[in-house]
Design a protein around this motif. Structure first.
Motif, PDB file in Angstrom:
ATOM      1  N   ASP A 306       0.850  -1.092  -0.021  1.00  0.00           N
ATOM      2  CA  ASP A 306       0.099   0.058  -0.067  1.00  0.00           C
ATOM      3  C   ASP A 306       1.133   1.152  -0.161  1.00  0.00           C
ATOM      4  OD1 ASP A 306      -2.120   1.514  -0.123  1.00  0.00           O
ATOM      5  OD2 ASP A 306      -2.977   1.078   1.878  1.00  0.00           O
ATOM      6  N   ALA A 307       0.268   2.233  -0.644  1.00  0.00           N
ATOM      7  CA  ALA A 307       1.129   3.611  -0.634  1.00  0.00           C
ATOM      8  C   ALA A 307       0.050   4.750  -0.666  1.00  0.00           C
ATOM      9  CB  ALA A 307       2.123   3.716  -1.648  1.00  0.00           C
ATOM     10  N   ARG A 316      -4.794   9.906   6.643  1.00  0.00           N
ATOM     11  CA  ARG A 316      -4.697   9.449   4.995  1.00  0.00           C
ATOM     12  C   ARG A 316      -5.564  10.237   4.114  1.00  0.00           C
ATOM     13  NH1 ARG A 316      -4.845   3.004   2.618  1.00  0.00           N
ATOM     14  NH2 ARG A 316      -4.850   3.770   0.327  1.00  0.00           N
ATOM     15  N   GLU A 329       3.324   7.478   2.660  1.00  0.00           N
ATOM     16  CA  GLU A 329       3.793   6.278   3.518  1.00  0.00           C
ATOM     17  C   GLU A 329       3.799   4.961   2.335  1.00  0.00           C
ATOM     18  OE1 GLU A 329       1.428   5.215   7.005  1.00  0.00           O
ATOM     19  OE2 GLU A 329       1.889   7.099   7.637  1.00  0.00           O
ATOM     20  N   VAL A 330       4.807   4.337   2.408  1.00  0.00           N
ATOM     21  CA  VAL A 330       4.983   3.299   1.552  1.00  0.00           C
ATOM     22  C   VAL A 330       5.156   1.935   2.294  1.00  0.00           C
ATOM     23  CG1 VAL A 330       6.401   2.071  -0.450  1.00  0.00           C
ATOM     24  CG2 VAL A 330       6.399   4.866  -0.206  1.00  0.00           C
ATOM     25  N   HIS A 331       4.018   1.264   2.217  1.00  0.00           N
ATOM     26  CA  HIS A 331       4.007  -0.259   3.004  1.00  0.00           C
ATOM     27  C   HIS A 331       4.624  -1.223   2.142  1.00  0.00           C
ATOM     28  CE1 HIS A 331       1.586   1.273   6.355  1.00  0.00           C
ATOM     29  NE2 HIS A 331       1.207   2.293   5.667  1.00  0.00           N
ATOM     30  N   TYR A 332       5.445  -2.080   2.734  1.00  0.00           N
ATOM     31  CA  TYR A 332       6.035  -3.131   1.759  1.00  0.00           C
ATOM     32  C   TYR A 332       5.948  -4.661   2.593  1.00  0.00           C
ATOM     33  CZ  TYR A 332       9.945  -3.028   5.240  1.00  0.00           C
ATOM     34  OH  TYR A 332      10.408  -3.119   6.622  1.00  0.00           O
ATOM     35  N   LYS A 373       8.095  -7.113   7.004  1.00  0.00           N
ATOM     36  CA  LYS A 373       6.971  -6.135   6.607  1.00  0.00           C
ATOM     37  C   LYS A 373       7.068  -4.636   7.540  1.00  0.00           C
ATOM     38  CE  LYS A 373       3.464  -9.673   6.123  1.00  0.00           C
ATOM     39  NZ  LYS A 373       2.089 -10.188   6.618  1.00  0.00           N
ATOM     40  N   CYS A 375       6.810  -0.021   7.028  1.00  0.00           N
ATOM     41  CA  CYS A 375       6.412   1.169   6.246  1.00  0.00           C
ATOM     42  C   CYS A 375       7.452   2.191   6.333  1.00  0.00           C
ATOM     43  CB  CYS A 375       5.154   1.741   7.084  1.00  0.00           C
ATOM     44  SG  CYS A 375       4.620   3.512   6.361  1.00  0.00           S
ATOM     45  N   LYS A 377       8.590   5.881   5.431  1.00  0.00           N
ATOM     46  CA  LYS A 377       7.942   7.393   5.431  1.00  0.00           C
ATOM     47  C   LYS A 377       8.687   8.327   5.025  1.00  0.00           C
ATOM     48  CE  LYS A 377       5.147   6.171   9.524  1.00  0.00           C
ATOM     49  NZ  LYS A 377       4.608   6.559  10.933  1.00  0.00           N
TER      50      LYS A 377
END
Length: 440
Positions: A306-307, A316, A329-332, A373, A375, A377
């Protein structure tokens, strides 16, 4: 006392749900006479001194034009008083005071008479009025044959040539062509220098800042602010910006809620297929059968789950304000560990042209190890973008720049700006102006 005095002013209108048009309808359909009384202006009080140039601003329906009509005494208040000193000239509605069957020349005499000029006074000004309007070849044609721009030229030419002490102007100037608008404002500046009191209703806040000495912000029938033109306009624009952001964000939140509701109602099988599209068709694992996506590519050893952008309130958001703090925010999720990782963020115009792009390697942040996992920022102290729609780009590469998960366009977002200019980015700046020479 000022040249315009307004005290304890109230004005309302009857709003009929279905107003009867004939006597028969009035008798037979009594319910059609039902109406509600809408209060347009409430307890308005102000004084305007001689020579002041006042801009009336506010959203549509706030009562600006109604107030101007009360100043001209086209309308009368329910309560309170309006007092003016000297000759009043007004430019309110297109063609107001014009008879469509009379020629332009005849309408000049008729319109000037409304402002209190005698025929002899009009005779002395006639050539000047016609010349300013630039309608010499059409002046003897019926005004019903005139375009809206020609109406404006004639009406303004009469209004500014009656030697008024007070000039009241509504949004009518927006109808004329650019050259005539500039000509009108040049003449209004000369009237301002002569000490004529001007009250101007307009949505052009730049004109209010540059031309007016004072501004009154009407909001829902009351004066919300009254003071220096620049300060009042800035307060109004700030309010409108906040209101727009809240409205757009509410719409976006509603869409997200509807989407979540729809997804929750999907059968379990469809939810799984949406989360893992490759599970739908086992043959999709064959690279020959997979259609390449020019917008999204990478090995998939690390994926962006998600980003999104986060606003100054930490929420958000797809609508952000220029100049306020913002964050990406880049969730990986790491599927296959690498020796190192490089995260990138970019902003593109709707034409897919770069505004700005950067990654952790460029900023000399060399990431060697990460949780499976998490995030990452990307912080911005002040969002520098102009008001427009933009695309968000996000990517993850290996430390030696092998694409792992690269989204040229991940999603879009909107920026609301209080400050204007030309281009896609706002540069903080100031001006230094030399002082005028002192008279010897």
């Amino acid at each position: 006392m000022g040249v315009i005095e307004v005290g304890n002013l109230y004005k309302s209108f009857k709003i009929y749900s279905d107003k009867p048009r004939t006597l028969k309808e009035k008798v037979l359909f009594k319910k059609r006479r039902e109406f509600e009384r809408r209060q347009v202006l409430k307890n308005i009080n102000f004084t305007i001194e001689k020579g002041e140039v006042v801009g009336l601003i506010g959203h549509n329906g706030c009562g600006k034009s109604t107030l101007l009509k009360l100043l001209t005494k086209i309308l009368y208040p329910d309560m309170g008083f309006v007092s003016t000193k000297g000759r009043v000239s007004s430019l309110l509605e297109l063609g107001a005071g014009f008879h469509p069957e009379l020629s332009g020349r005849e309408n000049i005499y008729a319109n000037a008479a409304i402002f209190g000029l005698k025929k002899k006074e009009v005779d002395e000004r006639l050539d000047k009025i016609i010349a300013f309007s630039e309608l010499e070849e059409y002046i003897d044609n019926p005004v019903r044959t005139y375009s809206s721009g020609m109406y404006t030229r004639l009406a303004f030419s009469v209004a500014i040539n009656v030697d008024a002490d007070i000039l009241l102007v509504d949004e009518i100037l927006a109808v004329g062509d650019v050259n005539f608008q500039q000509k009108c404002f040049w003449h209004m500046r000369s009237l301002k220098e002569k000490g004529v009191t001007i009250v101007l209703v307009t949505h052009d806040t730049s004109t209010v800042k540059a031309f007016c000495t004072r501004a009154m912000w009407l909001h829902d029938g009351v004066i919300r602010e009254d003071g220096d033109a620049i300060e009042t306009v800035d307060a109004y624009l700030s309010y409108m910006s906040d209101e727009q952001v809240e409205k757009l964000q509410a719409e976006e939140d509603k869409k997200q809620e509807e989407k979540q509701t729809e997804e929750a109602a999907e059968p379990q099988e469809d939810q799984q297929r949406r989360k893992d599209p490759e599970a739908e068709d086992p043959q999709s694992e064959d690279p020959e059968l997979v259609e390449k996506d020019p917008n999204h590519y990478g090995s998939g050893d690390v994926v962006i789950t998600d980003a999104y952008l986060v606003n100054a309130k930490g929420k958000r958001a797809k609508i952000l304000r220029q100049g306020e703090p913002a964050m990406v925010e880049v969730h990986y999720e790491i599927k296959k560990p690498k020796d190192g990782y490089c995260f990138g963020v970019g902003f593109l115009t709707m034409k897919k042209e770069y505004v700005y792009g950067v990654n952790t390697n460029i900023d000399e942040l060399y990431i060697k190890d990460l949780p499976d996992k998490g995030c990452v920022k990307f912080h911005m102290d002040k969002l520098p973008l102009m008001e427009d729609m933009f695309y968000l780009q996000v990517c993850i590469d290996s430390i030696d720049m092998e694409p792992l998960d690269y989204h040229i366009i991940y999603n879009d977002f909107k920026v609301i700006a209080k400050k204007s200019g030309v281009g896609v980015a706002f540069i903080e700046h100031s001006w230094e102006i030399p002082q005028p020479k002192e008279n010897a």
